[in-house]
Structure formats: C-alpha cells, structure tokens
Motif scaffolding. Structure first.
Motif, PDB file in Angstrom:
ATOM      1  N   PHE A  90      23.915  13.474  43.706  1.00  0.00           N
ATOM      2  CA  PHE A  90      25.172  13.124  43.069  1.00  0.00           C
ATOM      3  C   PHE A  90      25.987  12.329  44.088  1.00  0.00           C
ATOM      4  O   PHE A  90      26.373  12.862  45.123  1.00  0.00           O
ATOM      5  CB  PHE A  90      25.942  14.380  42.639  1.00  0.00           C
ATOM      6  N   VAL A  91      26.209  11.052  43.807  1.00  0.00           N
ATOM      7  CA  VAL A  91      26.913  10.178  44.748  1.00  0.00           C
ATOM      8  C   VAL A  91      28.276   9.819  44.173  1.00  0.00           C
ATOM      9  O   VAL A  91      28.374   9.209  43.114  1.00  0.00           O
ATOM     10  CB  VAL A  91      26.106   8.898  45.025  1.00  0.00           C
ATOM     11  N   GLU A  92      29.317  10.224  44.877  1.00  0.00           N
ATOM     12  CA  GLU A  92      30.669   9.924  44.443  1.00  0.00           C
ATOM     13  C   GLU A  92      31.057   8.506  44.818  1.00  0.00           C
ATOM     14  O   GLU A  92      30.666   7.993  45.873  1.00  0.00           O
ATOM     15  CB  GLU A  92      31.659  10.901  45.076  1.00  0.00           C
ATOM     16  N   ALA A  93      31.837   7.874  43.960  1.00  0.00           N
ATOM     17  CA  ALA A  93      32.339   6.533  44.240  1.00  0.00           C
ATOM     18  C   ALA A  93      33.132   6.545  45.536  1.00  0.00           C
ATOM     19  O   ALA A  93      33.967   7.420  45.766  1.00  0.00           O
ATOM     20  CB  ALA A  93      33.215   6.044  43.089  1.00  0.00           C
ATOM     21  N   GLY A  94      32.855   5.587  46.393  1.00  0.00           N
ATOM     22  CA  GLY A  94      33.560   5.487  47.657  1.00  0.00           C
ATOM     23  C   GLY A  94      33.057   6.423  48.729  1.00  0.00           C
ATOM     24  O   GLY A  94      33.601   6.459  49.834  1.00  0.00           O
ATOM     25  N   LEU A 123      15.211   9.714  44.260  1.00  0.00           N
ATOM     26  CA  LEU A 123      14.594  10.630  45.224  1.00  0.00           C
ATOM     27  C   LEU A 123      14.866  10.126  46.637  1.00  0.00           C
ATOM     28  O   LEU A 123      14.688   8.940  46.920  1.00  0.00           O
ATOM     29  CB  LEU A 123      13.083  10.695  44.975  1.00  0.00           C
ATOM     30  N   PHE A 124      15.314  11.029  47.510  1.00  0.00           N
ATOM     31  CA  PHE A 124      15.566  10.686  48.909  1.00  0.00           C
ATOM     32  C   PHE A 124      14.470  11.253  49.793  1.00  0.00           C
ATOM     33  O   PHE A 124      13.961  12.352  49.554  1.00  0.00           O
ATOM     34  CB  PHE A 124      16.910  11.257  49.381  1.00  0.00           C
ATOM     35  N   GLU A 125      14.169  10.533  50.851  1.00  0.00           N
ATOM     36  CA  GLU A 125      13.157  10.963  51.807  1.00  0.00           C
ATOM     37  C   GLU A 125      13.457  12.344  52.401  1.00  0.00           C
ATOM     38  O   GLU A 125      12.557  13.122  52.695  1.00  0.00           O
ATOM     39  CB  GLU A 125      13.053   9.932  52.931  1.00  0.00           C
ATOM     40  N   CYS A 135      24.422  14.426  50.820  1.00  0.00           N
ATOM     41  CA  CYS A 135      23.495  14.028  49.757  1.00  0.00           C
ATOM     42  C   CYS A 135      23.077  15.223  48.898  1.00  0.00           C
ATOM     43  O   CYS A 135      22.645  15.055  47.754  1.00  0.00           O
ATOM     44  CB  CYS A 135      22.250  13.386  50.350  1.00  0.00           C
ATOM     45  N   THR A 136      23.165  16.419  49.450  1.00  0.00           N
ATOM     46  CA  THR A 136      22.674  17.601  48.744  1.00  0.00           C
ATOM     47  C   THR A 136      23.691  18.172  47.761  1.00  0.00           C
ATOM     48  O   THR A 136      23.328  18.929  46.864  1.00  0.00           O
ATOM     49  CB  THR A 136      22.288  18.705  49.745  1.00  0.00           C
ATOM     50  N   ARG A 177      25.664  18.988  44.740  1.00  0.00           N
ATOM     51  CA  ARG A 177      25.517  18.785  43.303  1.00  0.00           C
ATOM     52  C   ARG A 177      24.253  18.016  42.944  1.00  0.00           C
ATOM     53  O   ARG A 177      24.147  17.449  41.851  1.00  0.00           O
ATOM     54  CB  ARG A 177      26.756  18.091  42.717  1.00  0.00           C
ATOM     55  N   ALA A 178      23.280  17.991  43.844  1.00  0.00           N
ATOM     56  CA  ALA A 178      22.002  17.346  43.535  1.00  0.00           C
ATOM     57  C   ALA A 178      21.204  18.210  42.568  1.00  0.00           C
ATOM     58  O   ALA A 178      21.452  19.418  42.432  1.00  0.00           O
ATOM     59  CB  ALA A 178      21.200  17.120  44.819  1.00  0.00           C
ATOM     60  N   ASN A 179      20.251  17.622  41.900  1.00  0.00           N
ATOM     61  CA  ASN A 179      19.423  18.380  40.965  1.00  0.00           C
ATOM     62  C   ASN A 179      18.523  19.380  41.674  1.00  0.00           C
ATOM     63  O   ASN A 179      18.282  20.480  41.191  1.00  0.00           O
ATOM     64  CB  ASN A 179      18.552  17.427  40.137  1.00  0.00           C
ATOM     65  N   MET A 180      18.019  18.983  42.845  1.00  0.00           N
ATOM     66  CA  MET A 180      17.085  19.849  43.558  1.00  0.00           C
ATOM     67  C   MET A 180      17.011  19.424  45.020  1.00  0.00           C
ATOM     68  O   MET A 180      17.207  18.253  45.341  1.00  0.00           O
ATOM     69  CB  MET A 180      15.685  19.766  42.928  1.00  0.00           C
ATOM     70  N   LEU A 181      16.747  20.401  45.885  1.00  0.00           N
ATOM     71  CA  LEU A 181      16.544  20.131  47.303  1.00  0.00           C
ATOM     72  C   LEU A 181      15.210  20.732  47.718  1.00  0.00           C
ATOM     73  O   LEU A 181      14.998  21.935  47.571  1.00  0.00           O
ATOM     74  CB  LEU A 181      17.676  20.727  48.141  1.00  0.00           C
ATOM     75  N   VAL A 182      14.302  19.879  48.217  1.00  0.00           N
ATOM     76  CA  VAL A 182      12.991  20.337  48.645  1.00  0.00           C
ATOM     77  C   VAL A 182      12.756  19.863  50.083  1.00  0.00           C
ATOM     78  O   VAL A 182      13.583  19.158  50.663  1.00  0.00           O
ATOM     79  CB  VAL A 182      11.870  19.794  47.722  1.00  0.00           C
TER      80      VAL A 182
END
Length: 277
Positions: A82-86, A73-75, A97-98, A100-105
C-alpha cells in the motif's frame, strides 16, 4: 507465466499526422513519459515484480487506470504494498512498504514464486542494454579495472532469468551499446535460441521503454527493433542515440501522449518530483 503473445504491443497509438507542432514543448517530463508508457503495457490480473522509482510509479498508475487487479511484488517480500501519495519508498526493503500490504513473506519465498512461474512481468532499469536485451547494472569498463562500479544485481538476475521483462531507461548511445560490459541480467544472450540453450527456456525481454520510443524483439533473431516512436521523435533521432543498428520500420506508429489523468495521478504520487523530474 504470461507469454509474450498475451502482452499487448504499445497501447493506444495515433496516426503520425496527429503529431504536435515541432516547436510545441511537451507538457510532461521524460520520466513521466517513461512511467506512462510502461504502465500501458501492464495488464489486469498480472503479478508484477517492480523496483522503486519509475517501475513502481508505472505499476501503481496501471492499477489506478487500467488494471485494478494488478498485484505488485517487491524483492524484499512484500506482496500488494500500500503506497500512499507523496510517500514513495526509497527501497523495496524499507519497512514502510509493509504497512497495510496484502502479505509479507521472506525473500526466499519471493524467489520460489519466480521459480514456480507465479510472476508474470519483471520491471527494471539498467546502466547498459545491448541489441539482445542483456542488461548491465554491475560496472562499466574492464572487469579487472572498472571505470565505474554500479549497484549490482540484487534480484535482477533471478527476475530476468524467470519472467517476461519490461525495461525503462533513458535512450542514450552510451546506454544502448553493441555489447554490454557485463551481463548482470540476461536478455536473449547472443540471440536466436541461445537463451534456451543456456538453460533459460522461460521468460525473456518483452519491451524496452525509453524517452524516444518503445522497442520489442524479433521473434526469430531476438534482436531489438522499434515498435513505436513517441510524438515528435524521428527515426534518425532514435538511430543517432543507439550504439548498434536498430531497425525502425517506415510505418512505425506514434504513441499517444500522456493524458491529463495519467499525469495528475503521477504528480499526486510523487509531488516532490523525486522520480519524475
């Protein structure tokens, strides 16, 4: 909310006689050590409030090795980034950061998740920490005329007030002080039950992970104590780098060094060594 008893002590330890030769240089950096040891503290099914840098690397490493069901969870309001390598984000509020993330609130909804007990672990660093786990990330020196101004709280105070905390930082005397210059994020305040008396009955400091060892807190006094030493680190070395009396049990175990798999995952995530140099 996950309680302290549900979070393991330092994972995977080896006997002191398995230490490498004193002159053998480690095959990893201090930052890689912090990330690995922190990752080993995270458990399957937890929701972890992680910042950028070592906290995020540790959380991703945990997902890839021991806790695939861990939720990051991000502030800024991102759940399950979803964080890609590199391509590590420089900020938890950055738009990449958003993707392909599961959810954005909203940030408000993130704070409501904290208040309702849906966050198990908060994960951050700080400029100073004291014997009761109070963190300072605001300024160094006299509040009226500070020597150094630091980034400040962000969501640090909210996280430390409402969740179990893991702190990762370099072990230096100037950082491990008798009393922090300012309490940005509360640990156990003045020890004992003072945290609960201040209106914070939940959460608290769980573990402090450094390049020298892993620290926990006494169940009654809430004072910091050493739980394990890293390979090659002596009790004298950890005491010399601490600005207060830090107990080191004579039978303190030694942590298992980072494995090749753990290091290869970290180096793939951060090939430019932005956070692991």
């Amino acid at each position: 909310m996950t309680t302290d008893s549900a979070l393991d002590a330092p994972a995977r330890i080896q006997a002191p006689d398995a230490l490498p030769a004193p002159d053998a240089p480690p095959a990893y950096t201090a930052s890689e050590l912090l990330a690995v040891m922190s990752a080993r503290l995270l458990k399957e099914g937890q929701t972890v409030f992680a910042g950028v840098g070592i906290p995020l690397l540790a959380a991703i490493l945990a997902q890839k090795t021991r806790a695939p069901g861990l939720t990051i969870l991000f502030e800024g309001g991102v759940i399950g980034p979803f964080v890609e390598a590199g391509k590590l984000p420089p900020s938890t509020n950055e738009q990449r950061c958003t993707r392909r993330a599961n959810m954005l609130v909203s940030i408000t909804e993130v704070l409501l998740m904290l208040q309702r007990g849906y966050v198990d672990v908060g994960f951050m660093g700080g400029a100073q920490i004291d014997r009761f786990g109070n963190l300072n990330s605001s300024f160094i020196g006299d509040p009226a005329h500070p020597k150094i101004r630091l980034p400040g709280t962000g969501g640090g105070n909210d996280i430390a007030s409402l969740a179990d905390m893991i702190v990762a930082m370099k072990h230096e005397k100037r950082r491990f002080v008798e009393k922090v210059d300012f309490i940005t994020s509360p640990g156990f305040l003045d020890g004992g039950d003072t945290r609960a008396q201040a209106g914070l009955p939940a959460g608290g400091m769980f573990r402090v992970v450094t390049d020298l060892g892993i620290m926990g807190f006494d169940a009654v006094t809430k004072a910091m104590t050493v739980l394990a030493l890293h390979p090659g680190v002596t009790a004298q070395a950890i005491k010399a780098n601490t600005g207060f009396d830090l107990p080191v049990p004579a039978d303190a175990p030694v942590t298992e060094p980072p494995t090749e798999l753990e290091l290869s995952i970290l180096r793939e995530l951060d090939p430019q060594r932005l956070y692991t140099a």
